[in-house]
Motif scaffolding. Sequence first.
Motif, short mmCIF file in Angstrom:
data_model
loop_
_atom_site.label_atom_id
_atom_site.label_comp_id
_atom_site.label_asym_id
_atom_site.label_seq_id
_atom_site.Cartn_x
_atom_site.Cartn_y
_atom_site.Cartn_z
N VAL A 94 10.60 20.33 -72.01
CA VAL A 94 11.55 20.09 -70.92
C VAL A 94 11.62 21.31 -70.00
O VAL A 94 11.55 21.18 -68.77
N PHE A 95 11.74 22.50 -70.58
CA PHE A 95 11.87 23.70 -69.76
C PHE A 95 10.62 23.92 -68.90
O PHE A 95 10.70 24.13 -67.69
N LEU A 96 9.45 23.85 -69.52
CA LEU A 96 8.21 24.08 -68.78
C LEU A 96 7.93 22.94 -67.80
O LEU A 96 7.55 23.18 -66.65
N GLY A 97 8.12 21.71 -68.23
CA GLY A 97 7.89 20.57 -67.35
C GLY A 97 8.81 20.56 -66.15
O GLY A 97 8.39 20.33 -65.02
N ALA A 98 10.09 20.83 -66.39
CA ALA A 98 11.05 20.88 -65.29
C ALA A 98 10.73 22.03 -64.35
O ALA A 98 10.85 21.90 -63.13
N GLY A 99 10.30 23.16 -64.90
CA GLY A 99 9.93 24.30 -64.05
C GLY A 99 8.75 23.98 -63.15
O GLY A 99 8.75 24.29 -61.96
N VAL A 100 7.74 23.34 -63.72
CA VAL A 100 6.56 22.97 -62.92
C VAL A 100 6.94 21.94 -61.85
O VAL A 100 6.57 22.08 -60.68
N LEU A 101 7.68 20.92 -62.25
CA LEU A 101 8.05 19.89 -61.27
C LEU A 101 9.04 20.40 -60.23
O LEU A 101 9.02 19.95 -59.08
N ALA A 102 9.86 21.37 -60.60
CA ALA A 102 10.74 22.00 -59.61
C ALA A 102 9.91 22.76 -58.59
O ALA A 102 10.18 22.73 -57.39
N GLY A 103 8.87 23.47 -59.07
CA GLY A 103 7.98 24.18 -58.15
C GLY A 103 7.25 23.24 -57.21
O GLY A 103 7.11 23.52 -56.02
N VAL A 104 6.80 22.12 -57.74
CA VAL A 104 6.12 21.12 -56.90
C VAL A 104 7.09 20.60 -55.84
O VAL A 104 6.72 20.44 -54.67
N SER A 105 8.33 20.34 -56.24
CA SER A 105 9.34 19.87 -55.27
C SER A 105 9.58 20.91 -54.19
O SER A 105 9.67 20.57 -53.00
N ALA A 106 9.69 22.16 -54.59
CA ALA A 106 9.93 23.23 -53.61
C ALA A 106 8.74 23.39 -52.68
O ALA A 106 8.91 23.56 -51.47
N TRP A 107 7.54 23.33 -53.22
CA TRP A 107 6.35 23.45 -52.38
C TRP A 107 6.22 22.28 -51.42
O TRP A 107 5.68 22.43 -50.33
N SER A 108 6.73 21.11 -51.81
CA SER A 108 6.65 19.97 -50.89
C SER A 108 7.52 20.20 -49.66
O SER A 108 7.26 19.65 -48.60
N VAL A 109 8.55 21.03 -49.79
CA VAL A 109 9.42 21.36 -48.66
C VAL A 109 8.90 22.59 -47.92
O VAL A 109 8.85 22.63 -46.69
N ALA A 110 8.49 23.62 -48.67
CA ALA A 110 8.12 24.90 -48.06
C ALA A 110 6.67 24.98 -47.65
O ALA A 110 6.31 25.76 -46.78
N GLY A 111 5.81 24.23 -48.30
CA GLY A 111 4.38 24.32 -48.03
C GLY A 111 3.70 25.14 -49.10
O GLY A 111 4.31 26.02 -49.72
N PRO A 112 2.42 24.86 -49.35
CA PRO A 112 1.70 25.51 -50.46
C PRO A 112 1.42 27.00 -50.24
O PRO A 112 1.06 27.68 -51.18
N ASP A 113 1.59 27.52 -49.03
CA ASP A 113 1.32 28.94 -48.78
C ASP A 113 2.53 29.83 -49.04
O ASP A 113 2.47 31.03 -48.81
N THR A 114 3.62 29.25 -49.50
CA THR A 114 4.85 30.00 -49.73
C THR A 114 4.90 30.51 -51.17
O THR A 114 4.67 29.76 -52.10
N LEU A 115 5.19 31.80 -51.32
CA LEU A 115 5.35 32.39 -52.64
C LEU A 115 6.79 32.21 -53.09
O LEU A 115 7.72 32.55 -52.35
N MET A 116 6.97 31.66 -54.28
CA MET A 116 8.32 31.44 -54.81
C MET A 116 8.40 32.02 -56.21
O MET A 116 7.44 31.92 -56.98
N VAL A 117 9.55 32.59 -56.52
CA VAL A 117 9.78 33.16 -57.84
C VAL A 117 11.17 32.71 -58.28
O VAL A 117 12.12 32.75 -57.51
N GLY A 118 11.29 32.31 -59.53
CA GLY A 118 12.60 31.93 -60.06
C GLY A 118 12.47 30.88 -61.13
O GLY A 118 11.42 30.27 -61.30
N ALA A 119 13.55 30.70 -61.85
CA ALA A 119 13.57 29.72 -62.93
C ALA A 119 14.75 28.77 -62.81
O ALA A 119 15.05 28.04 -63.74
N SER A 120 15.41 28.77 -61.65
CA SER A 120 16.62 27.94 -61.53
C SER A 120 16.31 26.46 -61.65
O SER A 120 17.12 25.70 -62.19
N GLY A 121 15.15 26.03 -61.18
CA GLY A 121 14.78 24.62 -61.34
C GLY A 121 14.61 24.25 -62.80
O GLY A 121 15.05 23.19 -63.24
#
Length: 134
Positions: A31-58
Motif C-alpha cells: 500500500v505504501f509503495l503503490g500509493a507513493g508511485v500512483l501519487a507521483g503519477v497523479s502529480a506528474w499528470s498535472v505538472a508534467g514529466p520534466d518536473t522534479l518532485m520530492v516527498g512522501a505525502s501521497g
Amino acid sequence: HPQHAPPPSAALHEAAKHAWVFARGLIFAVVFLGAGVLAGVSAWSVAGPDTLMVGASGAVLGLVGATLVALLGTERLRATPEMRAGLAALGALLAAQCGSDLAGGLRVSAAAHLGGLVAGAALMAWAEYESARR
C-alpha cells in the motif's frame, strides 16, 4: 519425565499467526509503495514529466485511505463508540485535507495527495477482497 512436544496443530496455529503478521506487514508495504508511485503519477499528470518532485505525502495519505477502508470493513470495530469517534475524526481530517488541497485548484500537491489517498484505499479494498476470497 520426558518432555512432550506440542501437538502438530499447536505448531501450525503458531506458524499461521506469524504468517499473518508477515502478510499484514507485506500489505502495508504494498500500500505504501503503490500509493507513493500512483501519487507521483497523479502529480506528474498535472505538472508534467520534466518536473522534479520530492516527498512522501501521497504515500502517507495512501496509508490513511487504506486505514479508512480497513476500519470501515470491520463490523465489530464500527460498533464501539470509540471506533465511531475515531472514524469521525479520520473523516474530518480527510475532509480538511481535501478541502485545503482543492481550495486553490488542482495543483501538484493536491494531485499527489488525492492520487495517493485513492490508490491506498483501492489497494486495501483489493487486499481485503482477496483475503475474504481465500
